[in-house]
Scaffold this active site. Structure first.
Site, PDB file in Angstrom:
ATOM      1  N   LYS A 172       0.838  -1.203   0.000  1.00 25.57           N
ATOM      2  CA  LYS A 172       0.000   0.000   0.000  1.00 25.57           C
ATOM      3  C   LYS A 172       0.876   1.258   0.000  1.00 25.57           C
ATOM      4  CE  LYS A 172      -3.522   2.792   0.207  1.00 25.57           C
ATOM      5  NZ  LYS A 172      -4.633   2.928   1.153  1.00 25.57           N
ATOM      6  N   LYS A 240      -0.478  11.746   5.009  1.00 20.16           N
ATOM      7  CA  LYS A 240      -0.354  10.717   6.050  1.00 20.16           C
ATOM      8  C   LYS A 240       0.265   9.438   5.453  1.00 20.16           C
ATOM      9  CE  LYS A 240      -2.768   7.051   7.264  1.00 20.16           C
ATOM     10  NZ  LYS A 240      -3.948   6.238   7.004  1.00 20.16           N
TER      11      LYS A 240
END
Lengths: 294, 294
Positions: A172, A240
């Site tokens: 990811k 983030k």
């Protein structure tokens, strides 16, 4: 075969995912810090819980979909959390995007409590969540992946078991790096073209025919050309995720100069007060560097 | 309708392009600095010339396919060059990849000599040249583009008229920036994955299903996974093209931080003595930064 599922975290992603599992016939117990989203799912047949512990108590499978590593660690391993309520042998699936190192730590703590745990972050955004077409990158043991498969098939389209515990989060992070760099690459091309007086739409047409073609250029075409930056995927979240990628690079010992540069650019966008815009707004930071007036 | 074409520059790209024009029935006069490639085309029916001037003398259309700006400027506007031989009203098509500023200067000089000129750089490499499937990015006036169209249809598949003089070269520079950054993005993802112990093939599988998908990842998949860097497109040429992009950025007033970083990395690859490898070998520079042993 239907499962008894505890679902924790009913935000922009978690809520439609939980609704899809309900619609597929699974029995759901849901928990969310604020009660509003629980009521909506209750109307669709879910049972509300008072805590993460309670949501886990009667479940074969517990899914978490939360903002970041601290929230997942707290909800899974903290007081009143999943591991205090979960049955021995329960399967925990964390579908949040968190640090791979935190994911491995949680897998160890789950194992210590007699549970299995998969890290299974997704891409595809709220549209993919609603339509059940998410890409799911799964890290963990093969048995656990087999067990989770019927649920993944409801939630997603491309499901790849990429390795052991933490591997899903590593992939990811890779995904978010490549997406950010593609936005940056297309952005710099459009800035050069616009400074040279060339129509951006024709640049995208020409580049789409060759080795430069990429999904970002197709999916975000109207964002770039119309300067329409309603999310989509928010700059705050991409910052983030890039922070997770940079932390993972330090943890595993990788030097990522292009990722470092695009992270600074994405941070500059956030710091300019546009953290709630779509990440394709990175174009505006690049334009600013070259003195292009929007 | 067949045209009388002068074709100058019979390298790895020019030679198959000239052969395709011959096969389509056009009458070709060819010139190359070294005579070898002229003899091969002579056997296919081309007439060899002794100079660029002679190749242009009887032609309706003169195509140049040369290494860089200085060569094109010399061959078109130098002594014994195309403009000394060309008939009034001839159409010049430069298909080389050169500086957009040089392309605009050549367009002005051609106009001063009573000729038309298009900049029409290509992407798709030697395979696209052989198969007649090049992408052609065309800058210049609409009338000239219409006139060139039957020849472009023989040589390429995606033909986009992107703007006035120089615009084709601007878009080619954009193309090379995006390709280099895609190679760099995929390379950094593979380095992080490999340091974290995740199988690179599974990373590419997972990323191909979402917003991170890109043509580089598909076309160069075996190069990345098998560490096979036979060109393909050479590092030396990509460095040259990135140099053109950076010069264009200065000329037109654009700041391109990601392009600057990837240019340094590609230069490092060249300086390490691997300028004749495929540009996907950029992976090895990124691996070197992280201490990955090949």
């Amino acid at each position: 075969m239907t499962a008894s599922v505890g679902f924790i975290g009913l935000g922009i992603m978690g809520r439609p995912m939980a609704a899809n599992l309900l619609a597929a016939g699974h029995e759901l117990t849901v928990f969310n810090r604020s009660p509003g989203p629980m009521r909506a799912l209750e109307e669709q047949g879910a049972r509300p819980a008072q805590s993460a512990e309670e949501a886990a108590a009667s479940a074969d499978v517990v899914i978490t979909m939360l903002p970041d590593s601290p929230q997942v660690t707290e909800v899974v391993a903290g007081p009143g959390g999943v591991l205090e309520g979960a049955r021995s042998g329960a399967l925990l699936i964390d579908m949040s995007t968190i640090s791979p190192v935190a994911a491995v730590e949680l897998w160890e703590r789950a194992r210590g409590a007699g549970c299995e745990l998969l890290d299974a972050p997704v891409s595809g955004g709220d549209v993919g969540a609603r339509e059940g077409t998410l890409s799911i990158m799964v890290g963990g043991e093969a048995d656990a992946v087999r067990r989770a498969r019927p649920l993944f098939d409801v939630l997603g389209q491309t499901i790849v078991h990429v390795g052991g515990p933490g591997a899903g989060q590593v992939v990811k992070a890779c995904n978010q790096m490549v997406v950010a760099l593609n936005i940056g690459a297309v952005g710099e091309a459009l800035v050069l073209a616009s400074k040279a007086g060339v129509d951006p739409a024709l640049v995208l047409d020409a580049l789409g025919g060759g080795l430069a073609a990429n999904r970002v250029m197709e999916v975000k075409r109207d964002n770039f050309l119309e300067r329409e930056f309603t999310p989509g995927f928010k700059v705050d979240l991409h910052c983030k995720d890039l922070g997770i990628a940079q932390a993972a690079a330090r943890d595993y010992g990788a030097s990522l100069p292009l990722t470092a540069t695009v992270t600074e650019l994405m941070q500059a966008l956030r710091l300019s007060g546009r953290g709630d815009q779509d990440h394709s707004a990175l174009l505006t930071v690049l334009e600013g560097l070259s003195g292009v007036q929007a």
